[in-house]
Structure formats: C-alpha cells, structure tokens
Design an enzyme around this catalytic site. Sequence first.
Site, PDB file in Angstrom:
ATOM      1  N   THR A 125       1.066  -1.322  -0.195  1.00 59.83           N
ATOM      2  CA  THR A 125       0.012  -0.052  -0.096  1.00 59.83           C
ATOM      3  C   THR A 125       0.922   1.395   0.095  1.00 59.83           C
ATOM      4  OG1 THR A 125      -1.776  -1.210   1.220  1.00 59.83           O
ATOM      5  CG2 THR A 125      -1.799   1.255   1.399  1.00 59.83           C
ATOM      6  N   ARG A 165     -11.539  -9.303  -2.967  1.00 55.60           N
ATOM      7  CA  ARG A 165     -11.401  -8.718  -1.772  1.00 55.60           C
ATOM      8  C   ARG A 165     -11.270  -7.161  -1.713  1.00 55.60           C
ATOM      9  NH1 ARG A 165      -6.466  -6.479   0.749  1.00 55.60           N
ATOM     10  NH2 ARG A 165      -6.679  -6.540   2.994  1.00 55.60           N
ATOM     11  N   VAL A 166     -11.612  -6.418  -0.791  1.00 55.96           N
ATOM     12  CA  VAL A 166     -11.606  -5.113  -0.731  1.00 55.96           C
ATOM     13  C   VAL A 166     -10.829  -4.683   0.691  1.00 55.96           C
ATOM     14  CG1 VAL A 166     -12.672  -2.794  -0.594  1.00 55.96           C
ATOM     15  CG2 VAL A 166     -13.620  -4.528  -2.119  1.00 55.96           C
ATOM     16  N   GLY A 167      -9.642  -4.139   0.586  1.00 62.60           N
ATOM     17  CA  GLY A 167      -8.936  -3.869   1.711  1.00 62.60           C
ATOM     18  C   GLY A 167      -9.455  -2.140   2.525  1.00 62.60           C
ATOM     19  N   ASP A 168      -8.614  -2.070   3.258  1.00 63.00           N
ATOM     20  CA  ASP A 168      -9.136  -0.421   3.723  1.00 63.00           C
ATOM     21  C   ASP A 168      -8.867   0.550   2.895  1.00 63.00           C
ATOM     22  OD1 ASP A 168      -6.161  -1.397   4.761  1.00 63.00           O
ATOM     23  OD2 ASP A 168      -6.282   0.855   5.068  1.00 63.00           O
ATOM     24  N   THR A 195      -1.786   2.010   6.221  1.00 60.88           N
ATOM     25  CA  THR A 195      -1.157   1.171   5.623  1.00 60.88           C
ATOM     26  C   THR A 195      -1.205  -0.033   6.961  1.00 60.88           C
ATOM     27  OG1 THR A 195       0.637   0.016   4.678  1.00 60.88           O
ATOM     28  CG2 THR A 195       1.102   1.892   6.330  1.00 60.88           C
ATOM     29  N   GLY A 196      -0.900  -1.387   6.461  1.00 61.76           N
ATOM     30  CA  GLY A 196      -1.076  -2.724   7.467  1.00 61.76           C
ATOM     31  C   GLY A 196      -1.806  -3.657   7.091  1.00 61.76           C
ATOM     32  N   GLY A 208      -5.292  -4.764   6.389  1.00 56.89           N
ATOM     33  CA  GLY A 208      -6.568  -4.001   5.963  1.00 56.89           C
ATOM     34  C   GLY A 208      -7.651  -4.335   6.783  1.00 56.89           C
TER      35      GLY A 208
END
Lengths: 168, 136
Positions: B1, B29-32, B52-53, B55
Amino acid sequence: MPTYSIVIHGGAVTMDPSKMTPDLEAAIREGLQQALQAGWEVLHGGGSALDAVEAAVRSLENNEHFNAGRGSSLNKQGEVEMDASIMDGRTLRAGAVNSARYVKNPITLARTVMEKCKHVFLASEGAVEFALQHGLEMEAVHYFETEKARKEWLEIMQEEEKEPQEQD
Amino acid sequence: TVGAVALDQDGNLAVATSTGGIEGQLKGRVGDSPIVGGGSYAANEACAVSCTGDGEIIMRGALAHEVYALVKYKGLSATEACREAVKLRDEDLKGDKGFIAIDKDGNVAIETNTNIMRCAYRIGEEEPFVAVWREE
C-alpha cells in the site's frame, strides 16, 4: 510564506530484516524520494494538496518496488486487482475504486470518480469501464506483474497445496 | 500500500491511498485503502490520514476516521492521535498498523507498530526526511 507540507508512505510491514537487501532498500529510498519530490513540487509551486497527493501516489504506483499499480500483489487467481481512494479535506468530496484491473494509475481513476461521477465508489468492471469512458491510461496485465510478486504468489500457492484436503 | 497526505499553501488538506492488495487474496477482496474513514480520511478542520498494514484490522477499527475524531473531538495532536489509533483495542484489533497524518497547522505524524515503515516527509523548504525502518 504559508506552511505547506507533505508526508508519504510506501507501506508498513513486520518482516525479517534479512529480507531487506541493500539493493532493495536503496531502491525503496530512491522511490520514496522521487514521490516526495513529485508531491512537494506541486505544493511549493502553489498547487493544491489534492494535486500533490495524486502526484506523489502516481509516482509510487509507477514504481515496481511498491505494492500499488505496477508491482501490485496477485490474487489467488494470479491476477492484479487494485484499490484506491482520494479525499479533499476542503469539501469532503471523495472518490474510490476497488478491484480495478488494467488501469495504470488507480489513484487518478479514484480522482476521476470524485470529480466526474455522481457516486463515490465504483467497483471492478464498473470502475474499469468508467476509466475507459474517461480516457485514462490503461496497461496490459504483464505491465503490473513483477517477478517478485509472481515468485511470492507461487510460494503461497505451493504452501496451500501442501495443506491436507478436507473433502473426501 | 502507498499513500500521501498534504497541506497546501491555502490551508487545504487532502489524502490519497492506493494498494495492490495482499498476495494470494481472494478475488474481489476489498481492503481498507479505498474505504473512506477506513484507510483514508481528510477534513480541513482536523487532519488528513492515510493508513497501511493489515487491511481487515484497519477497516474494523475505522482507523483513519478514528485519528480524525481524536484530533477533532479530543484535541490531540496528529502524532498523539496516530499513536492512540495504533493501540486502539489491541486485544481485538491485533495486527500491523501504520499511519501518516498532517494536521491543519502542518504538523506531520508517522506512527507504526511494525519494524518497517517506508515513509518520507518534507515541511516547507526544510530538508526532506526519508526512512525505511521505524527506528530511523
């Protein structure tokens, strides 16, 4: 002169330090410097914060050493799917996309959604169609895939294959 | 990210966050990162934040908005707010977390619980700062 400032990140992770080779670390530092400079130049010239963050992130997306744009991770099918968002603190306007493929700079697509779409968030095929409609730069799949990402993907898939199958 | 936050000469804040996801993630898949208030948030009266990290952890904590809320309603500095967000309900939200933020006065914050945080900042015409390791 009024205060202006920019901060960027290229990802946080907990990892074995030995995996960070000197060459990789140098490449990451250079990429961060370039992205910072791209954003800072916008601000220094009196440009908007919105233009600055887009410029910085585009630079990182174009650099294969960061997990965005070129150099993205691969999903279980071995495909690149990218997410991005942008937000304007002055107006609270925002634009976001997820699972976008082929779009060279997903952050520019997110900004285009923010500025030219009545919705805030577009997903997958809809996001890609919107990018095509607005003439955004597209790339073939091989542009996004790096040797490093493919190698990591193979390792993960091989590990999964080693796990015992639970169906009869 | 990857991400960026900025304050311009007109006093406006903005944030941008972009990601290639995680290796071997499920399709769709959707992250943050694209979630407003999850991985990104900006409002002129408080701050701009990019995360970042992990999600899934960042999304469940709505951590970008958490940083904003701590600055706006608790009166914390951007650094203090990011530090609190890193520790927020760590028993339930255990995972890698990294934040960058700028408040409305141009103060910058970089906080993480990881050993690697690739980051850089520059305030006005001061010398730029670039780091890969948290300890730098």
